[in-house]
Every structure is written in structure tokens, then in C-alpha cells.
Motif scaffolding. Structure first.
Motif, PDB file in Angstrom:
ATOM      1  N   HIS A 268       0.880  -1.163   0.000  1.00 53.12           N
ATOM      2  CA  HIS A 268       0.000   0.000   0.000  1.00 53.12           C
ATOM      3  C   HIS A 268       0.919   1.214   0.000  1.00 53.12           C
ATOM      4  O   HIS A 268       1.646   1.443   0.969  1.00 53.12           O
ATOM      5  CB  HIS A 268      -0.897  -0.022   1.238  1.00 53.12           C
ATOM      6  CG  HIS A 268      -1.798   1.164   1.334  1.00 53.12           C
ATOM      7  ND1 HIS A 268      -2.247   1.656   2.539  1.00 53.12           N
ATOM      8  CD2 HIS A 268      -2.336   1.978   0.374  1.00 53.12           C
ATOM      9  CE1 HIS A 268      -3.025   2.703   2.330  1.00 53.12           C
ATOM     10  NE2 HIS A 268      -3.086   2.922   1.034  1.00 53.12           N
ATOM     11  N   GLU A 272      -3.011   5.780  -1.531  1.00 51.10           N
ATOM     12  CA  GLU A 272      -4.134   5.388  -2.372  1.00 51.10           C
ATOM     13  C   GLU A 272      -3.815   4.275  -3.359  1.00 51.10           C
ATOM     14  O   GLU A 272      -4.707   3.835  -4.079  1.00 51.10           O
ATOM     15  CB  GLU A 272      -4.663   6.606  -3.146  1.00 51.10           C
ATOM     16  CG  GLU A 272      -5.268   7.677  -2.252  1.00 51.10           C
ATOM     17  CD  GLU A 272      -5.836   8.830  -3.052  1.00 51.10           C
ATOM     18  OE1 GLU A 272      -5.633   8.848  -4.285  1.00 51.10           O
ATOM     19  OE2 GLU A 272      -6.469   9.714  -2.451  1.00 51.10           O
ATOM     20  N   LEU A 274      -2.592   0.437  -4.336  1.00 51.83           N
ATOM     21  CA  LEU A 274      -2.374  -0.943  -3.936  1.00 51.83           C
ATOM     22  C   LEU A 274      -1.664  -1.623  -5.099  1.00 51.83           C
ATOM     23  O   LEU A 274      -2.210  -1.725  -6.201  1.00 51.83           O
ATOM     24  CB  LEU A 274      -3.701  -1.637  -3.639  1.00 51.83           C
ATOM     25  CG  LEU A 274      -3.626  -3.013  -2.986  1.00 51.83           C
ATOM     26  CD1 LEU A 274      -2.952  -2.932  -1.620  1.00 51.83           C
ATOM     27  CD2 LEU A 274      -5.013  -3.626  -2.850  1.00 51.83           C
ATOM     28  N   GLY A 314      -7.501   3.205  -0.166  1.00 59.56           N
ATOM     29  CA  GLY A 314      -6.953   4.125   0.810  1.00 59.56           C
ATOM     30  C   GLY A 314      -7.707   4.054   2.115  1.00 59.56           C
ATOM     31  O   GLY A 314      -8.711   3.358   2.244  1.00 59.56           O
ATOM     32  N   SER A 318      -1.751  -1.422   6.387  1.00 62.10           N
ATOM     33  CA  SER A 318      -1.136  -2.583   5.748  1.00 62.10           C
ATOM     34  C   SER A 318      -2.168  -3.509   5.112  1.00 62.10           C
ATOM     35  O   SER A 318      -3.157  -3.871   5.762  1.00 62.10           O
ATOM     36  CB  SER A 318      -0.334  -3.389   6.780  1.00 62.10           C
ATOM     37  OG  SER A 318       0.624  -2.578   7.409  1.00 62.10           O
ATOM     38  N   PRO A 319      -1.953  -3.920   3.865  1.00 60.50           N
ATOM     39  CA  PRO A 319      -2.814  -4.950   3.288  1.00 60.50           C
ATOM     40  C   PRO A 319      -2.505  -6.294   3.919  1.00 60.50           C
ATOM     41  O   PRO A 319      -1.485  -6.466   4.587  1.00 60.50           O
ATOM     42  CB  PRO A 319      -2.434  -4.928   1.806  1.00 60.50           C
ATOM     43  CG  PRO A 319      -0.996  -4.480   1.801  1.00 60.50           C
ATOM     44  CD  PRO A 319      -0.880  -3.518   2.954  1.00 60.50           C
ATOM     45  N   ALA A 329      -8.042  -5.322   1.715  1.00 60.83           N
ATOM     46  CA  ALA A 329      -7.672  -3.910   1.715  1.00 60.83           C
ATOM     47  C   ALA A 329      -8.954  -3.090   1.737  1.00 60.83           C
ATOM     48  O   ALA A 329     -10.051  -3.624   1.569  1.00 60.83           O
ATOM     49  CB  ALA A 329      -6.836  -3.572   0.484  1.00 60.83           C
TER      50      ALA A 329
END
Length: 541
Positions: A268, A272, A274, A314, A318-319, A329
Motif C-alpha cells: 500500500h 491510495e 495498492l 486508501g 497494511s494490506p 484492503a
């Protein structure tokens, strides 16, 4: 004014929200890179080192300094200090008393109220698997969970060792080692008996020191984060133990997660984006004095971050991975499952504002809390009620079942951080007691199966400055790399001071027992590898 919670928002590290919605401590500017941002990090680090040098509980006469690479022998510190008993073992006798009476804890203790006897506590501690990686001021050490075999691996008068991070199998420990001569990532290997095997493997990482490591699941590579040497942002890279460091990308902020079984990194980036990264394409560093990736041009201020964009997302840090093909996410106002092959998005929970979440190890449930700004003020955040939390108090920490979307409420109180047990049945969460300037907090314990015995005996802690400043604001990121739970989910490692006694405490959460103080230190991570015997000898040649 009382403080409700530490707000965890990628754009405002360090903001604290009061009951009346006003900021009560400094707001670290967003122009400073995440997470320990440039000058701020340097100042905080210097202060922490100075404080550790002045107040470390280790008895100088009973400890030995170790450079970690001077020879292949382990340096064993005799544990005759304020954290351990005079015979070098755990001080379960005094720790039980310290964790129970007085104003710093309301946990019950003593055999009279049903607590386990000291000998029983000592026996359970000795039977815990794995070993602890401990940060103690400028030193990185390891120890058994009962405090035996406290061994300093690196750090001391000539260099600063930090960020100890175990591989998934507990056979490798990586840390950052910084001196006037070099900035390195060092990796200590451990044999099948849990004993350090030879000298640490070293990787030169010229430039700013590393402030975060995360191992790939097979332990063959580790990714790192540090302040970039190219521009005022964060640099992500990868390294192999003893091999070169390889630059991967720059961005600010930068949060990362390895896939469970594949050499793919989800990131991330810049609040904004990914994106997915293949570390095989990372560029190796050239000579130490050059400090630039060999064969890679220096990114300009307008250059895009290297990597494949997946979706725009966003309002989170953390994903996380549900499996090797699905990410979790925040996308379009919902905590969502994202298919990395097709880019399709499946909403899991609608959210209204920035969210922090941690996925359980079995990937069946997610613990989350949402924050938003109800007054549309840029400098203040307030805990929000999400659609799924309708009717709950502000600040509720909830657990959502990924399969059926059912919800359990963990607490409606202020929460700073939380961590799942390895078996995914328990959740530890940290609540503050009073203003953050007091640094007082208590770890609480929850289970969907019913009350956790150890919750009532968890002591009120004077929290570690290192954890409070450098770790808790980024606990979701550290959930991939730092673990306080024991491998069998029966114990939890606490850091801080109880009744004036400071160090690493082990809390047995499944039995009625007060925590035991086992070692000096201001940071701890539990490794899930082999458990060394108390009398294990030096490493094999």
C-alpha cells in the motif's frame, strides 16, 4: 483532559484524540517519511538509547558486551539483575508479588485467592516452546521464555542493534546493526536445538538504517524498509541472508506484506495505491560508497513507483492476504477482498473513515476499528460508528467472520493495538489508562469461546517508550513480523514496568497466575523455533 485513544492514521502519526475532540500531543507532519520519519526518528532513537544507557536494568558487572561477529561463541549474560533471581533463573517468586498488590496493578495474586503456586508457574514457564528475541537499549539478545540463557548477540558500546525479527520457523533472526563504520543487516542462524550456529551473516545496507524487516514465509529472503537514499520518502528492498541488499521501490507511506506461499509482495503506497511487486526484479546495490542501485536510474520526483497497480485503495495501513490470490484492503469505502488475478473486489465490511485491521493467522476472521473526522477538521480524528456497528459505542473494536460476516464486539473502550494468538482463538488488545503522557496501559484478552482466565490478572504497565513510539502506531504492519504470543497460544509477553520493576514479563493467560518477570528489555518478539535447553552449550564450530 483525559485521552481516549491513539489515532492510527497513515497521514497523521502521533495524533492523540481527547474526549472533546482536540489534539493533545504533537502531530508529526506528513512530510516526514513513514514510519520513523527521518529527523524525528533520529532524535527519538538518540533519546531512547540515552535513556536505556542510563536506566537499563542489566547489572553491568553481570553482563558481557558482544559485537555479534567477533567470534562464533555466544556471549551469555548472567541473569543476576533486577529482572531475575540471584540464582540466574526466573524470579517468579517476586514477580508474582510485584504484579499483584499496589497501585500499578489490580490483578489478583497469591495462592489464597486461587492463583497457582510459584513452583507451578515456574514449571509452566519452563515448558513454553520457542525463545524470545529481546531489544534491551542498544542490545539485541535471545532468551528462553523462562528467562534462562539470556544471551546478547549484538550491540553495546560501539554499535546499536535494533529491530530483531524472527523468520516464520524461528531458525533465523535478523536485525539492524549500526556503527560509525557500517550499517548492516545481520542474520543469526539457529540449529535444531535452538542454539546460535556460527557468526551472524551480514549484508551491507549503505545509507540510512533499516527500521523494519519482514521475512518471506520460507525464510529465504527478507524485505526491509528505511528512509530512502534518493529522495525524502521511504525505500523498500529485499535481501538474502549474507547476500546483497536490492532496491525495489520508493514511496510514502509504504506498507508491505509477503504472500503466504509465493514470492510476491503486496504494498500500500502513497495512501491510495495498492500494488504488487516481484522481488526478483529488484536491483542490487553497487559499491557501499555509491549507495545507488547498480543498473537502476535514480527516480525523479515525478517518477511513478515501480510495480504493478492492482486497484486504488486508501484509508488503511497494511494490506493482508486471505490466500495467495486474494488481498484484504480498503477499496471504495469498504474493507474488501481483492482478487489479484482479475482485480475484482468483494466488499466484506462497509467502513466510514480510516481503518486499522489485523487478519487472524488462519485467515478466517479480521479484527478492526474505524476512525473518522466527524467535524471535517484536518487535525483531529474521532472514532466512528460504522454501518455494521450501528448502536455500539464509539471506538468499538470488533471481530468480523470473513465467511458469514457475523460480528463479535471485543470492547467498546479505547484501544491502541491488538494481536491475534497463533491458533486464532484469542485476541490481545491494549488499552491506555489516562493521558498518553503517563504511558500507562493494560493488555486485555478476548476469545469468542468465552472469558480468558488471564484477562483478570493482566497488570497495569508503565509502557515501554520504544514500543509506544516506534511500534504501536504501526502495529498492523508489525503483525507480520513481531509476535508476543507463545507458539501454543497459552502465554503472552508483556513489556514495561510493574510497581517499579521494568523488563519482559510472561503472562500465562489460560491459568490463574500473575505474570512473571523473566528478563531485562524494552522490546520482545517470540520466535516459533526450537527451544534450547537451559544448559545448552556454545554453538558448534
Amino acid at each position: 483532559m483525559s485521552v481516549r485513544r491513539v489515532v492510527i492514521d497513515p497521514g497523521r502519526w502521533g495524533v492523540v484524540v481527547g474526549d472533546r475532540g482536540t489534539t493533545t500531543v504533537e502531530d508529526i507532519p506528513r512530510t516526514v517519511p513513514h514510519p520513523a520519519r527521518v529527523a524525528t526518528a533520529a532524535v527519538l532513537l538518540a533519546l531512547l538509547v540515552l535513556a536505556a544507557a542510563c536506566s537499563s536494568p542489566t547489572d553491568p558487572a553481570a553482563s558481557s558486551e558482544s559485537s555479534g561477529s567477533a567470534d562464533s561463541d555466544e556471549t551469555t549474560t548472567s541473569t543476576t539483575n533486577s529482572a531475575t533471581g540471584p540464582e540466574g533463573g526466573t524470579d517468579a517468586d517476586r514477580a508474582e508479588d510485584d504484579a499483584t498488590g499496589g497501585g500499578d496493578s489490580d490483578a489478583d495474586g497469591g495462592e489464597a485467592d486461587g492463583a497457582l503456586a510459584v513452583d507451578a508457574v515456574r514449571e509452566l514457564l519452563a515448558g513454553l516452546d520457542g525463545q524470545l528475541a529481546i531489544g534491551n537499549g542498544p542490545v539485541v539478545a535471545v532468551a528462553r521464555a523462562d528467562g534462562q540463557r539470556y544471551i546478547e548477540l549484538d550491540g553495546g558500546r560501539t554499535n546499536l542493534a535494533s529491530q530483531p525479527t524472527w523468520s516464520a520457523d524461528g531458525t533465523k533472526l535478523i536485525w539492524s546493526s549500526v556503527s560509525a563504520l557500517a550499517q548492516e543487516a545481520r542474520v543469526q542462524l539457529f540449529d535444531s536445538e535452538g542454539v546460535a550456529d556460527g557468526d551472524p551473516l551480514t549484508t551491507n545496507v549503505p545509507g540510512p538504517p533499516v527500521f523494519y524487516f519482514q521475512w518471506r514465509s520460507d525464510g529465504d529472503e527478507a524485505l526491509y524498509l528505511r528512509n530512502s537514499i534518493r529522495r525524502p520518502t521511504v525505500e523498500a528492498g529485499v535481501l538474502t541472508p549474507g547476500g546483497p541488499a536490492r532496491w525495489m521501490a520508493d514511496g510514502d507511506p509504504f506498507f508491505v506484506a509477503w504472500a503466504p506461499n509465493e514470492p510476491i509482495i503486496a504494498a500500500h503506497v502513497a495512501e491510495e495505491r495498492l500494488a504488487l511487486f516481484d522481488p526478483a526484479g529488484a536491483a542490487a546495490f553497487g559499491a557501499a560508497d555509491e549507495g545507488e542501485p547498480d543498473g537502476a536510474s535514480e527516480p525523479g520526483s515525478d517518477d511513478p513507483v515501480v510495480g504493478d497497480d492492482l486497484v486504488d485503495g486508501g484509508g488503511f495501513s497494511s494490506p493482508a492476504w486471505l490466500d495467495d490470490e486474494t488481498l484484504v484492503a480498503v477499496v471504495s469505502g469498504a474493507l474488501s477482498a481483492v482478487d489479484i488475478r482479475t482485480g475484482s473486489v468483494e466488499p466484506l465490511v462497509a467502513v466510514d473513515g480510516p481503518v486499522q485491521f489485523v487478519l487472524s493467522p488462519d485467515r478466517s476472521r479480521v479484527a478492526l476499528q474505524v476512525a473518522t473526522d466527524p467535524n471535517d477538521e484536518d487535525d483531529v480524528l474521532e472514532v466512528a460508528v460504522t454501518p455494521i456497528q450501528e448502536g455500539l459505542a464509539d471506538g468499538s473494536l470488533i471481530v468480523v467472520d470473513v465467511a458469514d460476516r457475523s460480528v463479535d464486539v471485543v470492547t467498546e473502550r479505547s484501544v491502541v493495538a491488538w494481536e491475534w494468538s497463533p491458533d486464532s482463538t484469542k485476541l490481545a488488545w491494549l488499552e491506555l489508562d489516562g493521558p498518553i503522557s503517563r504511558r500507562r496501559g493494560r493488555w486485555r484478552f478476548w476469545s469468542a469461546d468465552g472469558p480468558v482466565v488471564g484477562d483478570a490478572r493482566s497488570p497495569l504497565l508503565q509502557l515501554s517508550v520504544k514500543e509506544l513510539v516506534n511500534y504501536f502506531p504501526f502495529f498492523a504492519q508489525y503483525s507480520f513480523s513481531l509476535h508476543r504470543w507463545s507458539p501454543d497460544s497459552s502465554a503472552f509477553a508483556l513489556v514495561g514496568s510493574v510497581n517499579g520493576r521494568n523488563g519482559i514479563w510472561i503472562h500465562l493467560v489460560d491459568v490463574p497466575a500473575a505474570p512473571a518477570l523473566v528478563a531485562p528489555g524494552d522490546l520482545v518478539s517470540w520466535g516459533f523455533g526450537p527451544t534450547p535447553s537451559p544448559d545448552a552449550g556454545r554453538s558448534p564450530a
